[in-house]
Design a protein around this motif. Sequence first.
Motif, PDB file in Angstrom:
ATOM      1  N   SER A   2       0.829  -1.203   0.000  1.00 49.40           N
ATOM      2  CA  SER A   2       0.000   0.000   0.000  1.00 49.40           C
ATOM      3  C   SER A   2       0.868   1.260   0.000  1.00 49.40           C
ATOM      4  O   SER A   2       0.672   2.171  -0.810  1.00 49.40           O
ATOM      5  CB  SER A   2      -0.910   0.017   1.223  1.00 49.40           C
ATOM      6  N   VAL A   3       1.818   1.299   0.931  1.00 46.82           N
ATOM      7  CA  VAL A   3       2.667   2.487   1.041  1.00 46.82           C
ATOM      8  C   VAL A   3       3.578   2.595  -0.187  1.00 46.82           C
ATOM      9  O   VAL A   3       3.819   3.690  -0.709  1.00 46.82           O
ATOM     10  CB  VAL A   3       3.487   2.454   2.352  1.00 46.82           C
ATOM     11  N   LEU A   4       4.034   1.440  -0.663  1.00 47.65           N
ATOM     12  CA  LEU A   4       4.874   1.433  -1.863  1.00 47.65           C
ATOM     13  C   LEU A   4       4.122   2.036  -3.044  1.00 47.65           C
ATOM     14  O   LEU A   4       4.671   2.826  -3.822  1.00 47.65           O
ATOM     15  CB  LEU A   4       5.298  -0.008  -2.174  1.00 47.65           C
ATOM     16  N   MET A   5       2.842   1.672  -3.161  1.00 49.41           N
ATOM     17  CA  MET A   5       2.027   2.218  -4.242  1.00 49.41           C
ATOM     18  C   MET A   5       1.989   3.751  -4.158  1.00 49.41           C
ATOM     19  O   MET A   5       2.122   4.450  -5.167  1.00 49.41           O
ATOM     20  CB  MET A   5       0.615   1.618  -4.161  1.00 49.41           C
ATOM     21  N   ALA A   6       1.831   4.258  -2.938  1.00 48.65           N
ATOM     22  CA  ALA A   6       1.764   5.712  -2.758  1.00 48.65           C
ATOM     23  C   ALA A   6       3.103   6.374  -3.126  1.00 48.65           C
ATOM     24  O   ALA A   6       3.130   7.425  -3.775  1.00 48.65           O
ATOM     25  CB  ALA A   6       1.388   6.039  -1.318  1.00 48.65           C
ATOM     26  N   VAL A   7       4.199   5.732  -2.739  1.00 52.69           N
ATOM     27  CA  VAL A   7       5.524   6.276  -3.064  1.00 52.69           C
ATOM     28  C   VAL A   7       5.737   6.283  -4.582  1.00 52.69           C
ATOM     29  O   VAL A   7       6.186   7.277  -5.163  1.00 52.69           O
ATOM     30  CB  VAL A   7       6.645   5.449  -2.371  1.00 52.69           C
ATOM     31  N   LEU A   8       5.370   5.179  -5.232  1.00 54.90           N
ATOM     32  CA  LEU A   8       5.562   5.061  -6.683  1.00 54.90           C
ATOM     33  C   LEU A   8       4.726   6.098  -7.431  1.00 54.90           C
ATOM     34  O   LEU A   8       5.173   6.677  -8.428  1.00 54.90           O
ATOM     35  CB  LEU A   8       5.203   3.656  -7.160  1.00 54.90           C
TER      36      LEU A   8
END
Lengths: 323, 253
Positions: free
Chosen positions: B102-108
């Motif tokens: 989830s957080v990775l998606m936001a960073v990407l």
Amino acid sequence: MDPHLWLKRKGRISPYEVVFWPIVLVLPFWLFPTYLSLSSQIAITALFCISLDLILGYAGIISLGHAAFFGIGAYAAGLLSAHGWGEPLSGLAFAAVVAAFAGWIVSFMIVRVQHLALLMITLGLGFLLVELANSLGSFTGGADGLQGIDTWKLLGVWKFSFWGKTAYAYSLAVLFILFLVCRRIVRSPFGLTLEAIRENPDRTTALGAPNRAHLQKIFTLSAGIAGIAGALLAQTTETVSLESLGFQRSAEIAIMLILGGTGRLYGAILGAIIFMVARDQLAGMNPQYWYFWIGLLLMIVVLFMPRGILGGLERLAALGRRR
Amino acid sequence: MIAPVNALETGHLNKAFGKLVVADDISLTLPQGARHALIGPNGAGKTTLINLMTGVLPPDSGHVRLDGKEITGLESDVRVKRGLVRTFQINTLFPKLTPLESVLMAVLEREGISGQWIAPLAARRDAIDEAFGLLTQLGLGDDATRPTHDLAYGQQRLLEIALALATKPKVLLLDEPAAGVPKSESAALFEAIAALPADISVLFIEHDMNLVFTFASRITVLVQGRILTEGSPDEIAHDPQVREVYLGGADHG
């Protein structure tokens, strides 16, 4: 747990996969040569089913009219060949571009609606195209089907013969390559973004994601792949019928995908194999009632394995490991 | 003297659903680095105001400015890219994804590579490190690879904040960050809010007065879609009008 390791593990190739592909290559050639043409059909349907999985399983776009793009690809490749260019690979590329372009146009409508409206629009699209192809009879052959397709030798070497060896090798190779591409897509940043949109589109918007642009992109890609599947059918059977665009085909791949399990790519392949083999066997025994058995199978799977056959198997395997 | 530019500013925002006025001439300014609380009884229009600020709802009239620039007509996702980010009162997460994903998606998405599909996810090492670092910072490191729906409620509240922080916001709107969090889990959440970087301007809606008076340097009281008053925590605590609303009124606080 190390996050890099975890993500790598999630994306790695499993031993089942390494076993699966050689089996589907070898089985029809050596053990069941009489089923080669059925095998090609299965490979083509599996590819079509994967294209639906991209939008339905990963991005959460429900469609009951995806055969529109399959049919557009089939007619594009068929017409190209009937008008004198029967080279198969460029035919595939041409079909992919035409179907993807059609998908891109439609995607503007698709990403603006949800739920029932989405079902109605995709259904309507399918009906519209069937009638269009029917009324343009002089161009498409109408209800008689498109005639005069002549597929040239594959890479100038292998002839598409009656026995269907070339057809199967060709269909399977295209399925395998595009499967690898789709696998890349779903395990990329784009694939993760799509899953997030499927899970909670309001949240992805609140994180700055342009949902519509992402969804349009996967819809266009999916339409292109469906188009390639359609082109394969046109090239290997050297005919295109109105049925390739129709509602029944759209509904059937949705059934296959749900049977096999959505959002895992292999579910699409497994669903296509089970459905097509079951139809072949059951229709051989009792041609009138075969939908009875498919209906029963569908109900049992949905009731007892809500995530499809592959989802159910994964769950069994996980239970076994825990013991 | 040049007036300092406010991080976020609304001017005369109005919104009505039929005859129900939910925002009545709301002008609010959030200076750089603010810790500003928005309080008021249920149904006062606090979440509506956040929806108007973030573009979920279009205002009938009035404007919203971010860093002095007009953003009133922009789409929600564009506002996020400009640095105006919110969390949700009711957990709005990705149930089947893990916190890491989830957080990775936001960073990407923030990095502008969310549409990239040539290289696999695992190749984005910097983004993965950042996502995991953020989760560790919020005490979610050990549960980063469990499905979100398996997390405890308080952990899910923390993940709400982690997601918002992953976008590197300039202005953060927290909609009842502590809502429904049991006492046993609230300490971690309070810590997380205290540890928000000083340069982020924060506007938070909260019913927990403990949290409000601990962290806010300014408080705005909203009643029936209107700003009743605004002041320092001390002023608000001793304001007879506010006492009337919270203690004497029919609404509960």
